[in-house]
Every structure is written in structure tokens, then in C-alpha cells.
Design a protein around this motif. Sequence first.
Motif, mmCIF file in Angstrom:
data_model
loop_
_atom_site.group_PDB
_atom_site.id
_atom_site.type_symbol
_atom_site.label_atom_id
_atom_site.label_comp_id
_atom_site.label_asym_id
_atom_site.label_seq_id
_atom_site.Cartn_x
_atom_site.Cartn_y
_atom_site.Cartn_z
ATOM 1 N N HIS A 1 0.724 -1.056 -0.060
ATOM 2 C CA HIS A 1 0.033 0.069 -0.005
ATOM 3 C C HIS A 1 0.697 1.298 -0.020
ATOM 4 C CE1 HIS A 1 1.079 0.209 4.263
ATOM 5 N NE2 HIS A 1 0.698 -0.940 4.392
ATOM 6 N N ALA A 2 2.259 1.131 -0.399
ATOM 7 C CA ALA A 2 2.976 1.980 -0.319
ATOM 8 C C ALA A 2 2.421 3.480 -0.856
ATOM 9 C CB ALA A 2 4.305 1.898 -1.141
ATOM 10 N N VAL A 3 1.924 3.310 -2.284
ATOM 11 C CA VAL A 3 1.682 4.579 -3.031
ATOM 12 C C VAL A 3 0.504 5.216 -2.302
ATOM 13 C CG1 VAL A 3 0.801 5.409 -5.319
ATOM 14 C CG2 VAL A 3 2.547 3.308 -5.300
ATOM 15 N N THR A 4 -0.593 4.718 -2.020
ATOM 16 C CA THR A 4 -1.810 5.221 -1.651
ATOM 17 C C THR A 4 -1.507 5.836 -0.308
ATOM 18 O OG1 THR A 4 -2.470 2.981 -0.736
ATOM 19 C CG2 THR A 4 -3.387 3.847 -2.932
ATOM 20 N N SER A 5 -0.545 5.209 0.655
ATOM 21 C CA SER A 5 -0.592 5.636 1.961
ATOM 22 C C SER A 5 0.353 6.731 1.890
ATOM 23 C CB SER A 5 0.343 4.431 2.649
ATOM 24 O OG SER A 5 -0.150 3.452 2.779
ATOM 25 N N ALA A 6 1.317 7.028 0.921
ATOM 26 C CA ALA A 6 2.299 8.203 0.718
ATOM 27 C C ALA A 6 1.423 9.334 0.446
ATOM 28 C CB ALA A 6 3.212 7.937 0.092
ATOM 29 N N MET A 7 0.461 9.088 -0.752
ATOM 30 C CA MET A 7 -0.283 10.136 -1.257
ATOM 31 C C MET A 7 -1.300 10.706 -0.154
ATOM 32 S SD MET A 7 1.143 10.652 -4.163
ATOM 33 C CE MET A 7 2.430 9.815 -4.816
ATOM 34 N N THR A 8 -2.097 9.607 0.544
ATOM 35 C CA THR A 8 -3.130 10.280 1.429
ATOM 36 C C THR A 8 -2.450 10.881 2.704
ATOM 37 O OG1 THR A 8 -3.005 7.984 2.403
ATOM 38 C CG2 THR A 8 -4.643 8.434 0.715
ATOM 39 N N ALA A 9 -1.390 10.612 3.026
ATOM 40 C CA ALA A 9 -0.683 11.273 4.106
ATOM 41 C C ALA A 9 -0.104 12.692 3.631
ATOM 42 C CB ALA A 9 0.729 10.507 4.505
ATOM 43 N N ALA A 10 0.163 12.726 2.278
ATOM 44 C CA ALA A 10 0.630 14.215 1.842
ATOM 45 C C ALA A 10 -0.505 15.031 1.760
ATOM 46 C CB ALA A 10 1.524 13.999 0.706
ATOM 47 N N TRP A 11 -1.671 14.444 1.240
ATOM 48 C CA TRP A 11 -2.940 15.283 0.860
ATOM 49 C C TRP A 11 -4.137 14.613 1.323
ATOM 50 C CZ3 TRP A 11 0.790 14.324 -3.504
ATOM 51 C CH2 TRP A 11 1.636 15.659 -3.526
ATOM 52 N N HIS A 12 -4.819 14.905 2.050
ATOM 53 C CA HIS A 12 -6.233 14.404 2.382
ATOM 54 C C HIS A 12 -7.229 14.392 1.674
ATOM 55 C CE1 HIS A 12 -3.848 13.698 6.143
ATOM 56 N NE2 HIS A 12 -3.509 15.007 6.552
ATOM 57 N N VAL A 13 -6.859 13.866 0.431
ATOM 58 C CA VAL A 13 -8.154 13.750 -0.719
ATOM 59 C C VAL A 13 -8.213 12.628 -1.238
ATOM 60 C CG1 VAL A 13 -8.122 16.142 -1.211
ATOM 61 C CG2 VAL A 13 -6.380 14.388 -2.308
ATOM 62 N N PRO A 14 -9.357 11.928 -1.888
ATOM 63 C CA PRO A 14 -9.465 10.711 -2.260
ATOM 64 C C PRO A 14 -8.368 10.447 -3.439
ATOM 65 C CG PRO A 14 -11.495 11.820 -2.359
ATOM 66 C CD PRO A 14 -10.573 12.808 -2.073
ATOM 67 N N VAL A 15 -7.894 9.129 -3.517
ATOM 68 C CA VAL A 15 -6.667 8.852 -4.659
ATOM 69 C C VAL A 15 -7.257 7.642 -5.250
ATOM 70 C CG1 VAL A 15 -4.335 7.707 -4.770
ATOM 71 C CG2 VAL A 15 -4.999 9.550 -2.794
ATOM 72 N N VAL A 16 -6.982 7.760 -6.684
ATOM 73 C CA VAL A 16 -7.314 6.828 -7.692
ATOM 74 C C VAL A 16 -6.069 6.332 -8.128
ATOM 75 C CG1 VAL A 16 -8.511 6.248 -9.736
ATOM 76 C CG2 VAL A 16 -9.697 7.807 -8.051
ATOM 77 N N VAL A 17 -5.935 5.134 -8.069
ATOM 78 C CA VAL A 17 -4.643 4.376 -8.683
ATOM 79 C C VAL A 17 -5.226 3.545 -9.897
ATOM 80 C CG1 VAL A 17 -2.566 2.998 -8.426
ATOM 81 C CG2 VAL A 17 -3.529 4.236 -6.445
ATOM 82 N N GLU A 18 -4.406 3.747 -11.085
ATOM 83 C CA GLU A 18 -4.748 3.038 -12.523
ATOM 84 C C GLU A 18 -3.539 2.569 -13.019
ATOM 85 O OE1 GLU A 18 -7.408 1.709 -15.362
ATOM 86 O OE2 GLU A 18 -7.718 2.131 -13.264
#
Length: 210
Positions: free
Chosen positions: A84-101
Motif C-alpha cells: 500500500h506504499a503509493v496510496t499511503s504516501a499520497m493520502t498522508a501528504a494530501w487528505h483527498v481521495p486517491v485513484v490508482v490506475e
Amino acid sequence: MSDTNGLLLRSRTVEYRINAPEDAVLRPLIRIGTELLDSGTGERLIGTGERLIGIGIGVSVPAPVEADTGTVVHPTTIPGWRPHAVTSAMTAAWHVPVVVEKDAAEGQPDVEALLLAGADVLGGALAATVATVNPDRLVLGGKIGTIPLFADRVRDRVLRDVVERISDGLTVTAGEPGDTAAVDGLTRLVIRKVYSPDAIDSLLTDYLHS
């Protein structure tokens, strides 16, 4: 960075090694994202009266990715990365929904099989053309031509089918994906997630209980 219509606002292109530790890849990307958000306003806003509502990530890691969760499945080629490295890093930096494709294959066997079958057909046809024209370089165009899985199979089929004297020195490469096409696709996915019925219901529930 884009607006909700997929219009590219600002961008930056960087190179990185996917086999590097996760922090060595993700931290610079977050820093660059912050700089792009800050540029022009100093308030992490995308222009006057606008704000960041979601993040779309086009993942090119050499492992299957679950699009719903952004989790890397069986990351054997990047063993140092947490699933979960990608989503964890992004949500920690910005508290907004994250979509990974991921790319068009998305690790789905049926889609991958169709891509490979199509690549075999195209490779066979191109081999006949190459034998006649005898070019030094063959570049695959279109959106599907930029998919590494597809391009690799076409290359293998062409080089296997043409005679050795022609294949010597011949390069078969994938075309460059259009930046605006990728941005537009990710924007649509982010908007779909941010304004989904479930997301709206959750926002209303939080508001009523706040």
C-alpha cells in the motif's frame, strides 16, 4: 495537474528507477506535486477559487495493481515496497481521495490474453511489411501502441518472423503516450470517485453529524 475537465494546467517530467526504495521514488514525487500546487499562489491552490479535490496516479510498477484499493499485488520485482506504499504516501501528504490506475492490462488475465493475441496478429502483419520496406526503425503508434506488454509482444513477433539479414539493426519501439490523454483519463477516474453517490452520501452524513 488538471482541472475537472481534464485541461492540463501545469506539469513536470522526471525520471526515476522503480527498483529503488519506495521513499526514494515517492518522496521526490510528493515534493514535485507540492511545488506544482504552490506555484502561482503560494496557498496550495490550483488557481484562484479552486482547490485540490483528488489525486490520480497512473502506476507503471512492474506488478499487478488492484485499481479499487491501489494495492500492489505480489510485488516480487519491487520487494522493498509495501503493498500500500503509493496510496499511503499520497493520502498522508494530501487528505483527498486517491485513484490508482495501471496500464490497460491491469493484471486481468482475460484482458492480457486479448492484448497478446492482438499483438501477435499485428506483429505478423508488420513482419510482412518490414520484409518489403526494410526499415531501420518501426514505431508503434496509437494508445495501444504505448502499452509495454503489447509493444513487447509485437516486437518479438516481428523479429521472429523476418529473416535475420533484415532483423539485424531493426528496432521496434512503443510510441510516446500523449500527456493530455493520460491526464484526461485520470481526471475522469478521480471525478468519478470524488462525486460518486457513496462519496456524496458520506459527505452529507459527516456534515449532519458535525
